[in-house]
Design a protein around this motif. Structure first.
Motif, PDB file in Angstrom:
ATOM      1  N   ALA A  78       0.922  13.878   0.548  1.00  0.00           N
ATOM      2  CA  ALA A  78       1.471  14.659   1.538  1.00  0.00           C
ATOM      3  C   ALA A  78       0.816  15.612   2.553  1.00  0.00           C
ATOM      4  N   GLY A  79      -0.715  15.460   2.270  1.00  0.00           N
ATOM      5  CA  GLY A  79      -1.397  16.607   2.995  1.00  0.00           C
ATOM      6  C   GLY A  79      -1.093  18.035   2.879  1.00  0.00           C
ATOM      7  N   THR A  80      -0.815  18.539   1.564  1.00  0.00           N
ATOM      8  CA  THR A  80      -0.514  19.757   1.417  1.00  0.00           C
ATOM      9  C   THR A  80      -1.856  20.543   0.734  1.00  0.00           C
ATOM     10  N   GLY A  81      -2.982  19.918   0.806  1.00  0.00           N
ATOM     11  CA  GLY A  81      -4.325  20.486   0.497  1.00  0.00           C
ATOM     12  C   GLY A  81      -4.813  21.491   1.559  1.00  0.00           C
ATOM     13  N   GLY A  92     -10.834   7.031  12.736  1.00  0.00           N
ATOM     14  CA  GLY A  92     -10.616   5.629  11.889  1.00  0.00           C
ATOM     15  C   GLY A  92      -9.092   5.870  11.604  1.00  0.00           C
ATOM     16  N   CYS A  93      -9.075   5.080  10.088  1.00  0.00           N
ATOM     17  CA  CYS A  93      -7.833   5.075   9.795  1.00  0.00           C
ATOM     18  C   CYS A  93      -7.326   6.045   8.782  1.00  0.00           C
ATOM     19  N   VAL A  94      -6.435   6.565   8.887  1.00  0.00           N
ATOM     20  CA  VAL A  94      -5.640   7.332   7.615  1.00  0.00           C
ATOM     21  C   VAL A  94      -4.532   6.466   6.923  1.00  0.00           C
ATOM     22  N   MET A  95      -4.872   6.510   5.580  1.00  0.00           N
ATOM     23  CA  MET A  95      -4.203   5.612   4.878  1.00  0.00           C
ATOM     24  C   MET A  95      -2.996   6.542   4.270  1.00  0.00           C
ATOM     25  N   HIS A  96      -1.723   6.505   4.381  1.00  0.00           N
ATOM     26  CA  HIS A  96      -0.593   7.451   3.817  1.00  0.00           C
ATOM     27  C   HIS A  96      -0.106   6.499   2.619  1.00  0.00           C
ATOM     28  N   LEU A  97      -0.141   7.008   1.520  1.00  0.00           N
ATOM     29  CA  LEU A  97       0.394   6.217   0.457  1.00  0.00           C
ATOM     30  C   LEU A  97       1.943   6.765   0.091  1.00  0.00           C
ATOM     31  N   ARG A  98       2.834   7.360   1.049  1.00  0.00           N
ATOM     32  CA  ARG A  98       3.945   7.809   0.713  1.00  0.00           C
ATOM     33  C   ARG A  98       4.917   6.681   0.230  1.00  0.00           C
ATOM     34  N   HIS A  99       4.578   5.263   0.573  1.00  0.00           N
ATOM     35  CA  HIS A  99       5.487   4.321   0.158  1.00  0.00           C
ATOM     36  C   HIS A  99       5.128   3.868  -1.298  1.00  0.00           C
ATOM     37  N   LEU A 100       4.092   4.191  -1.731  1.00  0.00           N
ATOM     38  CA  LEU A 100       3.761   3.814  -3.226  1.00  0.00           C
ATOM     39  C   LEU A 100       4.466   4.869  -4.082  1.00  0.00           C
ATOM     40  N   ASP A 101       5.829   4.729  -4.125  1.00  0.00           N
ATOM     41  CA  ASP A 101       6.478   6.017  -4.917  1.00  0.00           C
ATOM     42  C   ASP A 101       7.406   5.416  -5.937  1.00  0.00           C
ATOM     43  N   LYS A 102       6.998   4.354  -6.455  1.00  0.00           N
ATOM     44  CA  LYS A 102       7.467   3.911  -7.732  1.00  0.00           C
ATOM     45  C   LYS A 102       7.129   4.534  -9.285  1.00  0.00           C
ATOM     46  N   VAL A 103       7.976   5.173  -9.954  1.00  0.00           N
ATOM     47  CA  VAL A 103       7.861   5.605 -11.321  1.00  0.00           C
ATOM     48  C   VAL A 103       8.069   4.234 -12.218  1.00  0.00           C
ATOM     49  N   LYS A 104       6.778   3.825 -12.836  1.00  0.00           N
ATOM     50  CA  LYS A 104       6.922   2.720 -13.341  1.00  0.00           C
ATOM     51  C   LYS A 104       7.439   2.537 -14.911  1.00  0.00           C
ATOM     52  N   GLU A 105       6.840   3.598 -15.758  1.00  0.00           N
ATOM     53  CA  GLU A 105       7.460   3.615 -17.013  1.00  0.00           C
ATOM     54  C   GLU A 105       7.228   5.044 -17.657  1.00  0.00           C
ATOM     55  N   ILE A 112       3.813   6.295 -16.500  1.00  0.00           N
ATOM     56  CA  ILE A 112       2.954   5.820 -15.519  1.00  0.00           C
ATOM     57  C   ILE A 112       3.762   5.670 -14.129  1.00  0.00           C
ATOM     58  N   THR A 113       2.946   5.991 -13.210  1.00  0.00           N
ATOM     59  CA  THR A 113       3.475   6.218 -11.885  1.00  0.00           C
ATOM     60  C   THR A 113       2.468   5.715 -10.845  1.00  0.00           C
ATOM     61  N   GLU A 114       3.253   5.365  -9.601  1.00  0.00           N
ATOM     62  CA  GLU A 114       2.279   5.181  -8.311  1.00  0.00           C
ATOM     63  C   GLU A 114       2.053   6.716  -7.802  1.00  0.00           C
ATOM     64  N   PRO A 115       1.189   6.544  -6.988  1.00  0.00           N
ATOM     65  CA  PRO A 115       0.585   7.877  -6.661  1.00  0.00           C
ATOM     66  C   PRO A 115       1.290   8.690  -5.345  1.00  0.00           C
ATOM     67  N   GLY A 116       2.105   7.870  -4.707  1.00  0.00           N
ATOM     68  CA  GLY A 116       2.847   8.490  -3.706  1.00  0.00           C
ATOM     69  C   GLY A 116       4.075   9.244  -4.038  1.00  0.00           C
ATOM     70  N   VAL A 117       4.528   9.168  -5.245  1.00  0.00           N
ATOM     71  CA  VAL A 117       5.640   9.860  -5.741  1.00  0.00           C
ATOM     72  C   VAL A 117       5.561  11.500  -5.492  1.00  0.00           C
ATOM     73  N   LEU A 118       6.512  12.115  -5.051  1.00  0.00           N
ATOM     74  CA  LEU A 118       6.413  13.543  -4.893  1.00  0.00           C
ATOM     75  C   LEU A 118       6.639  14.133  -6.166  1.00  0.00           C
ATOM     76  N   ALA A 142       7.740  20.743  -4.338  1.00  0.00           N
ATOM     77  CA  ALA A 142       8.865  19.887  -3.456  1.00  0.00           C
ATOM     78  C   ALA A 142       8.361  18.845  -2.599  1.00  0.00           C
ATOM     79  N   THR A 143       7.070  19.149  -2.208  1.00  0.00           N
ATOM     80  CA  THR A 143       6.395  18.073  -0.881  1.00  0.00           C
ATOM     81  C   THR A 143       5.268  17.445  -1.171  1.00  0.00           C
ATOM     82  N   ALA A 144       4.457  17.846  -2.086  1.00  0.00           N
ATOM     83  CA  ALA A 144       3.322  17.268  -2.567  1.00  0.00           C
ATOM     84  C   ALA A 144       3.549  15.818  -3.505  1.00  0.00           C
TER      85      ALA A 144
END
Lengths: 466, 466
Positions: A78-81, A92-105, A112-118, A142-144
């Protein structure tokens, strides 16, 4: 090695690519502007394009493609650093991981979760599933994102009980993709975790995270007022030393922080009020009230479960950690901050010495933290900024007194950390990012192994300001 | 005031009264025989009758009736205490609370229960309801009651994380019946809890308990072997100082305890093996194994989740706390023990000094304990008993070195505690037990306010041995 950014962007055009200049600019920035020094150096920094992968496979494709075209990749949540850690210094490229937002288990004690979950969504999922929550989170809950917290953070709300992210047991497993001709997917546990946690995405991209959980409680949030700073500091530490009273947050705000910068708290305090913020487990309230009853110098002015405030303050944790600085900045743009470690057993003395030396130019904001089984303080001191020279002098005096500084006015891992090379991170970067394309300019050891740390490092390939 | 025990028994004859002499004798004893001193003094002690109330109303009736007839009442749970605390020194009535065994309410973080519930049954109910368990329990978990633990215990398995029962927050509320002409029912919280917790039922009878809960995990139980005692002790303490690794038990057994007294462990250790026992949360195993990997001097010889032992050792916690003494006693009846506090920050030095002074006459058995936010050791040292004089001398040398002794060879609250009068307990006894009928002979301050503590207190009304 000449980057061919356009070719990389073209080769990735079937993915979700951000094309709007304003959105690209927004996605190239984090909360670096907390620091007037970083604001001066980095305000113009912008990526050439932003891509948002939807799966680990797309992450691999992006890294492989950018590798082929020598295109830098800076990864962000979320860029809250606050250290400019998510800013693409060489474009160059900014890769934004917001769509990797699945809580897996979710299991007893771990998720076990993907990294883009708030963080807040991760907590909601764990609470819904089995009454659990993550052990610690940043005040930007709330945002990170959880990935950004691990790659760019160190601890936060909950660290008063569980210690820091770097402490054994606070991250269980990280799945990491390398940036090579053929990216590899690696699973890190134990000693290996230190390679990529708090590495700003300089040596691999985290695509899956396994974290420990704690029970979720309806924490009672409180503000406690004091006339004396020393009493407030003692209160916070002594409470944290009560092993039977479960807390998630304890912080201390020297006067006049609460009155000057906490607008909804202001009607309830004086300019001279020193404030303690708390989160206490509901089943520890009786124990807390007993503790409180022994300290007539302490006055509870706010309880989230019982108050008559016309306007509530919102979550008490949103007054702590780096939200304190944010609130001060909104009122007085000349405020910036320091990150200080006041270590056991001289932490209280050291705080008092720095307070005597600098107040009110530097106001004490302390967060209770566990380190090696002891209660210590993390200082996120508010600094009335005048010049960079004076800021450096303030830092020097802290360091000479024995208060370690994690300098938030620097954009490199080393300068923002312990000012030493992390050999594990460097060694892994050699292996996982041989072309040095991941978040360039953030690891001095990679760019300039002989750097002396006598002055602020300036990345030679930093984009020129226009 | 002459007791009319027969009249009291007659008046209560409609309740569940134990009539068999052997059962009365069994219900008049606890694990006092761990101490040769108490065995010498108390072996003949027997109640006149045993009554088992089925409700708080029956408790009230028993207390009221016995008050009217001046009949002493000694209350017991399972009688697993080691200080003779459940033994009716002056005869009269033993009130056994085993039928007050209802778990009334379970909420997030807390449970409300009757006192006669077995610890294991309480845990089973909390785990079944919502994956929770009590924060701490005695090693007699399978047989002891929650009421007995609170009235006669101080801490146990879980105290390495949560501290002791007396620490704020580890008991939420106690409901107490007084012994007066018209018994009152009182609710105690906060500062009031200290009146009746660890008071051996000398000043009120606990009929309801509200306790905090922690999450229940499938703890991984382990034994770790060391060649050096110092390494074993350091391992246990350092592990407990890792804030991110959640443990429920960490103890240290000096050689040859494991080889000599732990029969199922014996085939897996040498006489010179120093052993550490652990319970680690499953989601902290990765962190633990990382910690372990840094210490080549440590060898895990047993893991409950992965081992090839032909005969499993059973629960590892049944080797710790007072079960260590029990196991040693079964092999060598001349063994007894001490309870020692090795306080921060000199705890390790003090242990080493006592070890140098006394080993092998006194063997170190340490339990990791949190006190005031610091890791310390509770010592339950195994003592090869010779004479009472020598035992007293060993105690004196400990005390002179700064190691506080909670003397388990005494049957009074004061001598088994901090050897000072607890004014809160005494004041409440004056109010709640004006005739002094509750568990007579256990509170010196009541019987002999001017007692000097220079020698072992002898209750003047102690039944004569025949």
């Amino acid at each position: 090695m000449e980057p061919n950014v356009a070719a990389a962007k073209e080769a990735l055009s079937h993915l979700e690519i951000e094309t709007s200049d304003s959105a690209i600019r927004a996605n190239s920035r984090d909360f670096f502007w907390y620091s007037p020094v970083l604001k001066d150096r980095l305000d113009h920094v912008t990526a050439d394009f932003v891509v948002r992968p939807k799966s680990e496979a797309e992450v691999i494709e992006i890294l492989k493609t950018c590798y082929a075209h020598d295109c830098p990749v800076t990864t962000r949540g979320a860029g809250t650093g606050n250290y400019g850690q998510a800013m693409p210094l060489a474009g160059g490229c900014v890769m934004h991981l917001r769509h990797l937002d699945k809580v897996k288990e979710i299991h007893a004690g771990r998720v076990i979760t993907e990294p883009g979950v708030l963080l807040k969504d991760l907590d909601a999922a764990c609470k819904e599933h089995s009454g659990q929550e993550i052990r610690m989170f940043s005040s930007t809950w709330a945002t990170a994102t959880i990935g950004g917290f691990i790659a760019g953070g160190s601890g936060g709300v909950g660290s008063c009980t569980w210690g820091s992210l770097r402490d054994l047991g606070n991250i269980i497993r990280l799945r990491v993709v390398t940036m090579e001709e053929e990216p590899r997917v690696l699973e890190f546990r134990g000693e290996e975790l230190a390679r990529v946690s708090h590495a700003y995405g300089t040596n691999g991209i985290i695509t899956e995270i396994e974290m420990p959980l704690a029970p979720a409680y309806d924490w009672t949030e409180m503000f406690v007022a004091f006339d004396e700073f020393t009493s407030a500091m003692a209160f916070a530490e002594e409470l944290a030393n009560h092993d039977g009273i479960l807390i998630k947050l304890a912080n201390v705000f020297e006067a006049p922080i609460a009155h000057a910068y906490f607008q909804r708290v202001k009607p309830h305090v004086e300019a001279g009020t020193h404030l303690v913020g708390l989160m206490v487990a509901p089943h520890s309230l009786d124990g807390f009230l007993t503790f409180l009853g022994r300290r007539p110098e302490a006055t509870v002015i706010y309880r989230s479960d019982d108050n008559d405030w016309a306007r509530g303050p919102g979550p008490v944790f949103e007054y702590g950690w780096n939200h304190t600085t944010l609130r001060a900045l909104k009122v007085d743009p000349s405020i910036t901050y320091l990150q200080v470690r006041y270590g056991f057993p001289n932490h209280r003395d050291l705080v008092e010495r720095m307070r005597t030396e600098f107040s009110p130019e530097v106001l004490q904001h302390l967060e209770v933290l566990k380190e090696g089984g002891k209660v210590i303080f993390a200082g996120l001191s508010l600094v009335k900024f005048t010049t960079e020279d004076r800021l450096d002098e303030i830092i020097r005096i802290h360091e000479e007194a024995g208060a370690m500084i994690f300098n938030p006015h620097r954009y490199t891992l080393e300068e923002g950390g312990r000012q030493t090379v992390d050999d594990r991170q460097l060694a892994f970067k050699r292996e996982a990012d041989p072309k040095g394309l991941l978040n360039p300019g953030k690891m001095i050891a990679w760019d300039d192994p002989d750097w002396s740390y006598q002055s602020m490092y300036a990345y030679p390939k930093l984009q020129a300001a226009e």
